[in-house]
Design an enzyme around this catalytic site. Structure first.
Site, mmCIF file in Angstrom:
data_model
loop_
_atom_site.group_PDB
_atom_site.id
_atom_site.type_symbol
_atom_site.label_atom_id
_atom_site.label_comp_id
_atom_site.label_asym_id
_atom_site.label_seq_id
_atom_site.Cartn_x
_atom_site.Cartn_y
_atom_site.Cartn_z
ATOM 1 N N SER A 11 -4.926 8.274 4.504
ATOM 2 C CA SER A 11 -5.695 7.506 3.900
ATOM 3 C C SER A 11 -6.855 7.245 4.696
ATOM 4 O O SER A 11 -7.779 7.888 4.891
ATOM 5 C CB SER A 11 -4.783 6.080 3.827
ATOM 6 N N ASP A 46 -3.377 8.385 -7.914
ATOM 7 C CA ASP A 46 -3.462 7.423 -6.755
ATOM 8 C C ASP A 46 -3.936 6.312 -7.104
ATOM 9 O O ASP A 46 -5.060 6.015 -7.773
ATOM 10 C CB ASP A 46 -4.219 8.212 -5.558
ATOM 11 N N HIS A 103 -0.059 7.329 -3.970
ATOM 12 C CA HIS A 103 -0.843 7.045 -2.575
ATOM 13 C C HIS A 103 0.119 7.588 -1.507
ATOM 14 O O HIS A 103 1.044 6.777 -1.056
ATOM 15 C CB HIS A 103 -1.398 5.901 -2.277
#
Length: 361
Positions: free
Chosen positions: A173, A301, A329
């Site tokens: 991320s 996502d 995600h």
């Protein structure tokens, strides 16, 4: 090495594929993950806490104190097959996501994979994310390629002190964006430090992702979750440095756009949130990457809109794009319910990294 992901039938949609793996899925196949923590002093008088996977990583005392090449004696590690000696053992460095840590679900899953493979693993915590507030009037941000570079250089010297085993890096991320931002900035010089890098569910276009997380369900669930800890850390920082920012604006901030405009952007030298998100985004720099790089993004996502993902013609030939239809995600759960597991991610990404470093599939 796994290259294709298919979501289980019992976990439909990007939201469930994000929430389920983080909360319920099995992270490890073996015993609980144990870490050994070291504190590294930074050049600006602050510190970074590094968690090393116990019985797989050497003491970071082998790293240089200032990345000048001077190294202390390393404590012996306990490498497993197929790496029979400390000198051949790869080191995988994990850069966690927003408000993450070495105890995030993906971190423990990667640690479990590394332990089984005989790969050393280290998780440097971004400033303020190790459970102790950092010293300096700053925190961390999505485009901090200088911090990534300093950390990787120090890990590189640690590996040299052990005999020169391969150094690999994965960012998840926000950590993935920062890692790729560094790789693009470093260009050909990156290969002097690492053999390969990977980014998992990175918000490569920060404006697109920042606005996406501030809308609808995302705003009600994820934004509130992130702001709860981020605001607490900001208040602690204000107690350290009275007058650093406007406490009333902090209390009024209701999304990441407002928080980053008040706190993250000005504390790290940006003119405001729009300037921060633009300059911090890694996507414009992917054409300059000159080290093997995997970029994995699920197209469902909730944080990263599919139309913001890079195309093949926007990246260099060194960049491999994996964009499966599902995964959420940092989810990518597999197995039967209950509760499923998150082994696909470390096996796929870890396997790719080893192969890119010439260590087999």
């Amino acid at each position: 090495m796994k290259a294709a992901y298919h979501a289980p039938f019992w976990l439909p949609g990007g939201q469930l594929q994000t929430i389920g793996p983080a909360l319920w899925a099995r992270r490890v196949a073996g015993p609980p993950i144990r870490y050994r923590r070291e504190r590294w002093d930074t050049p600006d008088g602050d510190f970074v806490d590094v968690d090393w996977l116990d019985n797989a990583a050497p003491a970071a005392a082998a790293a240089t104190e200032t990345a000048t090449g001077q190294a202390a004696k390393a404590a012996p590690g306990n490498p497993r097959k197929p790496y029979a000696s400390r000198s051949s053992q790869p080191l995988l460095v994990l850069f966690h996501g927003l408000e993450g840590s070495s105890r995030s679900h993906y971190a423990e899953a990667l640690a479990d994979w590394a332990r089984a493979q005989g790969v050393a693993l280290a998780v440097p915590h971004f400033r303020g994310c190790s459970g102790t507030i950092n010293r300096a009037p700053r925190a961390y941000h999505c485009g901090d390629f200088a911090e990534i570079g300093w950390l990787l250089q120090r890990f590189h010297f640690a590996q040299q002190a052990r005999g020169g085993g391969p150094l690999l890096a994965v960012g998840v991320s926000l950590g993935g964006n920062a890692l790729l931002r560094w790789a693009g900035e470093a260009g050909a010089e990156a290969a002097r430090t690492v053999q390969a890098v990977a980014a998992v569910c990175a918000p490569l276009d920060m404006a697109a992702s920042g606005h996406a997380i501030g809308r609808g369900f995302n705003r009600q669930v994820y934004t509130r979750m992130f702001l709860r800890t981020m605001k607490a850390k900001a208040r602690a920082k204000l107690a350290q440095y009275p007058g650093l920012f406007d406490a009333r604006r902090l209390a009024a901030a209701r999304d990441l756009y407002e928080f980053d405009d008040l706190f993250t952007a000005p504390l790290h030298g940006f003119a405001g949130v729009d300037d921060y998100w633009r300059r911090g985004s890694a996507k414009p720099y992917l054409g300059a990457v000159r080290v093997p790089a995997l970029v994995l993004n699920a197209r469902n996502d909730p944080f990263v809109p599919a139309d913001s993902l890079p195309r093949v013609d926007e990246v260099s030939r060194h960049v491999t794009l994996w964009q499966p239809a599902h995964g959420g995600h940092v989810g990518f759960a597999e197995g039967r319910w209950p509760p499923g597991d998150v082994h696909w991610l470390p096996e796929a990404v870890g396997g790719w990294l080893l192969a890119a470093a010439g260590l087999g599939a």
